[in-house]
Scaffold this motif. Structure first.
Motif, PDB file in Angstrom:
ATOM      1  N   ARG A  41      18.433  57.365  74.328  1.00  0.00           N
ATOM      2  CA  ARG A  41      17.826  56.139  73.812  1.00  0.00           C
ATOM      3  C   ARG A  41      16.476  56.438  73.162  1.00  0.00           C
ATOM      4  NH1 ARG A  41      16.809  51.485  77.956  1.00  0.00           N
ATOM      5  NH2 ARG A  41      18.658  52.492  78.758  1.00  0.00           N
ATOM      6  N   ARG A  42      15.688  57.321  73.773  1.00  0.00           N
ATOM      7  CA  ARG A  42      14.386  57.674  73.183  1.00  0.00           C
ATOM      8  C   ARG A  42      14.566  58.377  71.841  1.00  0.00           C
ATOM      9  NH1 ARG A  42      13.135  59.267  78.528  1.00  0.00           N
ATOM     10  NH2 ARG A  42      13.254  61.433  77.889  1.00  0.00           N
ATOM     11  N   TYR A  55      22.540  49.263  65.229  1.00  0.00           N
ATOM     12  CA  TYR A  55      23.846  48.932  65.821  1.00  0.00           C
ATOM     13  C   TYR A  55      24.188  49.944  66.910  1.00  0.00           C
ATOM     14  CZ  TYR A  55      28.879  48.567  66.335  1.00  0.00           C
ATOM     15  OH  TYR A  55      30.140  48.455  66.857  1.00  0.00           O
ATOM     16  N   THR A  56      23.983  51.214  66.608  1.00  0.00           N
ATOM     17  CA  THR A  56      24.268  52.285  67.570  1.00  0.00           C
ATOM     18  C   THR A  56      23.395  52.137  68.805  1.00  0.00           C
ATOM     19  OG1 THR A  56      24.933  53.761  65.782  1.00  0.00           O
ATOM     20  CG2 THR A  56      24.352  54.791  67.881  1.00  0.00           C
ATOM     21  N   LYS A  57      22.136  51.753  68.605  1.00  0.00           N
ATOM     22  CA  LYS A  57      21.234  51.555  69.733  1.00  0.00           C
ATOM     23  C   LYS A  57      21.748  50.427  70.631  1.00  0.00           C
ATOM     24  CE  LYS A  57      16.503  50.524  71.011  1.00  0.00           C
ATOM     25  NZ  LYS A  57      15.165  50.180  70.552  1.00  0.00           N
ATOM     26  N   GLY A  58      22.220  49.353  70.044  1.00  0.00           N
ATOM     27  CA  GLY A  58      22.778  48.258  70.838  1.00  0.00           C
ATOM     28  C   GLY A  58      23.994  48.704  71.635  1.00  0.00           C
ATOM     29  N   PHE A  59      24.841  49.494  71.017  1.00  0.00           N
ATOM     30  CA  PHE A  59      26.018  50.044  71.679  1.00  0.00           C
ATOM     31  C   PHE A  59      25.590  50.915  72.856  1.00  0.00           C
ATOM     32  CE2 PHE A  59      29.932  52.679  71.735  1.00  0.00           C
ATOM     33  CZ  PHE A  59      30.877  51.673  71.670  1.00  0.00           C
ATOM     34  N   LYS A  80      23.541  49.889  80.426  1.00  0.00           N
ATOM     35  CA  LYS A  80      23.469  48.845  81.454  1.00  0.00           C
ATOM     36  C   LYS A  80      24.575  49.013  82.492  1.00  0.00           C
ATOM     37  CE  LYS A  80      21.481  45.367  78.406  1.00  0.00           C
ATOM     38  NZ  LYS A  80      21.762  44.130  77.657  1.00  0.00           N
ATOM     39  N   VAL A  81      25.777  49.350  82.025  1.00  0.00           N
ATOM     40  CA  VAL A  81      26.911  49.513  82.940  1.00  0.00           C
ATOM     41  C   VAL A  81      26.715  50.744  83.813  1.00  0.00           C
ATOM     42  CG1 VAL A  81      29.408  49.904  83.071  1.00  0.00           C
ATOM     43  CG2 VAL A  81      28.483  48.270  81.420  1.00  0.00           C
ATOM     44  N   LEU A  83      32.479  40.406  79.613  1.00  0.00           N
ATOM     45  CA  LEU A  83      32.858  41.812  79.609  1.00  0.00           C
ATOM     46  C   LEU A  83      32.739  42.352  78.183  1.00  0.00           C
ATOM     47  CD1 LEU A  83      33.992  43.874  81.698  1.00  0.00           C
ATOM     48  CD2 LEU A  83      36.264  43.303  80.823  1.00  0.00           C
ATOM     49  N   PRO A  84      32.054  43.477  77.997  1.00  0.00           N
ATOM     50  CA  PRO A  84      31.931  44.030  76.632  1.00  0.00           C
ATOM     51  C   PRO A  84      33.299  44.327  76.032  1.00  0.00           C
ATOM     52  CG  PRO A  84      30.505  45.201  78.177  1.00  0.00           C
ATOM     53  CD  PRO A  84      31.389  44.313  78.989  1.00  0.00           C
TER      54      PRO A  84
END
Length: 81
Positions: free
Chosen positions: A7-8, A30-34, A40-41, A73-74
């Motif tokens: 993420r960093r 978009y990739t960061k959101g993914f 989170k999971v 659910l994603p």
């Protein structure tokens, strides 16, 4: 964990490397959101609960509740279940 490092690195790419290209910046966002959805999971369960059955693992009660919540659910978890 390694997903925090990823993420960093992605944050740096979005801010430094891709800032001049709207297309690349949008794709990186978009990739960061993914990545954040997946993180989170992993942070919550330590694994991907939607893979438990295929891997022969028992699900915890919390994982079963998460899997049963189809509205939240994603999409990637639904498609791999």
């Amino acid at each position: 964990a390694s997903h925090h490092f990823g993420r960093r690195v992605l944050d740096w790419c979005i801010e430094e490397e891709f800032a001049s290209s709207p297309l690349l910046k949008g794709q990186a966002a978009y990739t960061k959101g993914f990545l954040e959805d997946h993180t989170k999971v992993i942070d919550r369960f330590g694994r991907y609960p939607h893979r438990n059955a295929k891997l022969g693992r028992a699900s915890t009660e919390e994982e079963l509740e998460w899997l049963a919540d189809a509205d939240n659910l994603p999409g990637w978890a639904k498609s791999q279940g």
